[in-house]
Design a protein around this motif. Sequence first.
Motif, PDB file in Angstrom:
ATOM      1  N   SER A 246       0.904  -1.263  -0.073  1.00  0.00           N
ATOM      2  CA  SER A 246      -0.204  -0.122   0.049  1.00  0.00           C
ATOM      3  C   SER A 246       0.712   1.320  -0.055  1.00  0.00           C
ATOM      4  CB  SER A 246      -0.844  -0.070   1.198  1.00  0.00           C
ATOM      5  OG  SER A 246      -0.225   0.342   2.341  1.00  0.00           O
TER       6      SER A 246
ATOM      7  N   SER B 145       4.373   3.816  -1.321  1.00  0.00           N
ATOM      8  CA  SER B 145       4.635   4.573  -2.589  1.00  0.00           C
ATOM      9  C   SER B 145       5.212   3.627  -3.636  1.00  0.00           C
ATOM     10  CB  SER B 145       5.463   5.830  -2.297  1.00  0.00           C
ATOM     11  OG  SER B 145       6.595   5.405  -1.501  1.00  0.00           O
TER      12      SER B 145
ATOM     13  N   THR C 200      -1.258  -6.163   4.156  1.00  0.00           N
ATOM     14  CA  THR C 200      -1.261  -5.105   4.830  1.00  0.00           C
ATOM     15  C   THR C 200      -1.263  -5.099   6.514  1.00  0.00           C
ATOM     16  OG1 THR C 200      -2.446  -2.775   5.218  1.00  0.00           O
ATOM     17  CG2 THR C 200      -3.768  -4.761   4.769  1.00  0.00           C
ATOM     18  N   HIS C 201      -0.805  -4.285   7.066  1.00  0.00           N
ATOM     19  CA  HIS C 201      -0.965  -4.401   8.562  1.00  0.00           C
ATOM     20  C   HIS C 201      -1.925  -3.207   9.002  1.00  0.00           C
ATOM     21  CE1 HIS C 201       1.637  -0.860   9.076  1.00  0.00           C
ATOM     22  NE2 HIS C 201       2.099  -1.319  10.536  1.00  0.00           N
ATOM     23  N   SER C 202      -2.375  -2.617   8.336  1.00  0.00           N
ATOM     24  CA  SER C 202      -3.489  -1.561   8.931  1.00  0.00           C
ATOM     25  C   SER C 202      -4.607  -1.203   8.196  1.00  0.00           C
ATOM     26  CB  SER C 202      -2.319  -0.045   8.842  1.00  0.00           C
ATOM     27  OG  SER C 202      -2.419   0.280   7.498  1.00  0.00           O
TER      28      SER C 202
HETATM   29  N1  LIG Z   1      11.955   7.098  -1.498  1.00  0.00           N
HETATM   30  C1  LIG Z   1      12.912   6.698  -2.496  1.00  0.00           C
HETATM   31  O1  LIG Z   1      13.368   7.537  -3.316  1.00  0.00           O
HETATM   32  C2  LIG Z   1      13.509   5.240  -2.431  1.00  0.00           C
HETATM   33  C3  LIG Z   1      14.439   4.875  -3.246  1.00  0.00           C
HETATM   34  C4  LIG Z   1      14.828   3.470  -3.214  1.00  0.00           C
HETATM   35  C5  LIG Z   1      14.538   2.671  -2.273  1.00  0.00           C
HETATM   36  N2  LIG Z   1      13.437   2.985  -1.377  1.00  0.00           N
HETATM   37  C6  LIG Z   1      12.944   1.998  -0.380  1.00  0.00           C
HETATM   38  O2  LIG Z   1      11.786   1.517  -0.937  1.00  0.00           O
HETATM   39  C7  LIG Z   1      11.117   0.936   0.210  1.00  0.00           C
HETATM   40  C8  LIG Z   1       9.659   1.170   0.197  1.00  0.00           C
HETATM   41  O3  LIG Z   1       9.622   2.533   0.244  1.00  0.00           O
HETATM   42  P1  LIG Z   1       8.071   3.282   0.316  1.00  0.00           P
HETATM   43  O4  LIG Z   1       8.099   4.704   0.236  1.00  0.00           O
HETATM   44  O5  LIG Z   1       7.267   2.454  -0.745  1.00  0.00           O
HETATM   45  O6  LIG Z   1       7.540   2.798   1.661  1.00  0.00           O
HETATM   46  P2  LIG Z   1       6.285   3.161   2.336  1.00  0.00           P
HETATM   47  O7  LIG Z   1       5.474   4.048   1.626  1.00  0.00           O
HETATM   48  O8  LIG Z   1       6.714   3.211   3.893  1.00  0.00           O
HETATM   49  O9  LIG Z   1       5.401   1.622   2.218  1.00  0.00           O
HETATM   50  C9  LIG Z   1       5.717   0.481   2.759  1.00  0.00           C
HETATM   51  C10 LIG Z   1       4.409  -0.218   3.407  1.00  0.00           C
HETATM   52  O10 LIG Z   1       4.984  -1.118   4.419  1.00  0.00           O
HETATM   53  C11 LIG Z   1       3.606  -1.136   5.277  1.00  0.00           C
HETATM   54  N3  LIG Z   1       4.317  -1.472   6.591  1.00  0.00           N
HETATM   55  C12 LIG Z   1       4.602  -0.405   7.448  1.00  0.00           C
HETATM   56  N4  LIG Z   1       5.069  -1.053   8.693  1.00  0.00           N
HETATM   57  C13 LIG Z   1       4.523  -1.920   8.533  1.00  0.00           C
HETATM   58  C14 LIG Z   1       4.664  -3.300   9.358  1.00  0.00           C
HETATM   59  N5  LIG Z   1       5.104  -3.263  10.758  1.00  0.00           N
HETATM   60  N6  LIG Z   1       4.217  -4.714   9.225  1.00  0.00           N
HETATM   61  C15 LIG Z   1       3.777  -4.676   7.690  1.00  0.00           C
HETATM   62  N7  LIG Z   1       3.618  -3.660   6.705  1.00  0.00           N
HETATM   63  C16 LIG Z   1       4.261  -2.595   7.120  1.00  0.00           C
HETATM   64  C17 LIG Z   1       2.755  -0.072   5.267  1.00  0.00           C
HETATM   65  O11 LIG Z   1       1.537  -0.563   4.598  1.00  0.00           O
HETATM   66  P3  LIG Z   1       0.256  -1.008   5.635  1.00  0.00           P
HETATM   67  O12 LIG Z   1       0.079   0.135   6.357  1.00  0.00           O
HETATM   68  O13 LIG Z   1      -0.776  -1.290   4.499  1.00  0.00           O
HETATM   69  O14 LIG Z   1       0.737  -2.296   6.388  1.00  0.00           O
HETATM   70  C18 LIG Z   1       3.354   0.671   4.004  1.00  0.00           C
HETATM   71  O15 LIG Z   1       2.347   1.321   2.873  1.00  0.00           O
HETATM   72  C19 LIG Z   1      11.718   1.670   1.415  1.00  0.00           C
HETATM   73  O16 LIG Z   1      12.603   0.366   2.019  1.00  0.00           O
HETATM   74  C20 LIG Z   1      12.602   2.761   1.222  1.00  0.00           C
HETATM   75  O17 LIG Z   1      13.920   2.611   1.606  1.00  0.00           O
HETATM   76  C21 LIG Z   1      13.048   4.342  -1.447  1.00  0.00           C
END
Ligand SMILES: NC(=O)c1ccc[n+]([C@@H]2O[C@H](COP(=O)([O-])OP(=O)(O)OC[C@H]3O[C@@H](n4cnc5c(N)ncnc54)[C@H](OP(=O)(O)O)[C@@H]3O)[C@@H](O)[C@H]2O)c1
Length: 284
Positions: free
Chosen positions: A11, A13, A33-35
């Motif tokens: 869910s 980005s 998902t967890h939320s």
């Molecule tokens: N931003 C950048 O430019 C960039 C570049 C390269 C790599 N990255 C990496 O890509 C990864 C993903 O980034 P993102 O921005 O997509 O992350 P994000 O928006 O934080 O999404 C990750 C998802 O993880 C879920 N989540 C959070 N805590 C959780 C838990 N305890 N258990 C299960 N699910 C959980 C949440 O969904 P629910 O609430 O639905 O559970 C959330 O939507 C990161 O590790 C980041 O470092 C980012």
Amino acid sequence: MTGEIVVAGASGSSGRPLLAELLRQGVAVSAITHSADGAERLSALGASSVRHADFGDESALRGAFEGARAVYVIPPVLHPLEDEFVINAVRAATGAGVERFVYHSVLHPYTPALRNHLRKARAEAAVRDSSLRWTILQPSMYAQVVLAMLNGGGPEVSVPFDLEAPVSVLDLAELAEVGAKVLTEDGHEYASYELAGPLTTMKQMVAAIAAQRGVALRPVLVPPTSAPLPPAALEKPMAAADMISTFAHYDAHGFRGNPAVFQYLLGRAPNGFAQVVDRELGNR
Ligand SMILES: NC(=O)c1ccc[n+]([C@@H]2O[C@H](COP(=O)([O-])OP(=O)(O)OC[C@H]3O[C@@H](n4cnc5c(N)ncnc54)[C@H](OP(=O)(O)O)[C@@H]3O)[C@@H](O)[C@H]2O)c1
């Protein structure tokens, strides 16, 4: 191959475009998902199969992975337990007998100055040491994240690191295409793919936004310690420290990668920032 593809972290980005791409291709996919908020975001995307598990709970993850033919694991951005979460997912996938495991990492995980990158390096080592048929994707900075950071008001735009530092920026929609490809095609096991978009600078990206909006925008350098933080780092001291360190690192070194591997996997040259801006702001 039979069974669903399961996307954990779907869910967020990175996950939403991947889920949309898999659904567009008609692939049987289930989202974890967890939320409650996440579950809502997933149903808004059209996900018909949603499973519930917390990355901190290995047995819940194992239950959510049962019957999957492949899992794609996206840990939450700037989370201090990200490496533990991925290791739980590796153990859960192994226990559930999943064939394929794709880990969504970052470009240059072994960057000793950055804890958030080092957690990914540690997680990658656990993935590689597992008995799973793994693939590791190492994306550069996301164009959509930079756009959200820079496209507020104006005419001054706060930039948290050197305006001229070279950074590789990729389109999340194209990253999703590659994610779907490695999940659905044979031949990507035991690969670590560096996925870098074209090189640009914050100055050029502000100019691209200004050109699309038809307004004058002036980038203003602010010190990393007083720059606005993204939502994931607000009121979270550990995440805020990691974000500030990342800004400081980009300020000193940029964040450079080579787009050749991304181009090879996409089958065409990857989009530049201006193309993403035109699509996202121009509804194209
Ligand atoms: N931003 C950048 O430019 C960039 C570049 C390269 C790599 N990255 C990496 O890509 C990864 C993903 O980034 P993102 O921005 O997509 O992350 P994000 O928006 O934080 O999404 C990750 C998802 O993880 C879920 N989540 C959070 N805590 C959780 C838990 N305890 N258990 C299960 N699910 C959980 C949440 O969904 P629910 O609430 O639905 O559970 C959330 O939507 C990161 O590790 C980041 O470092 C980012």
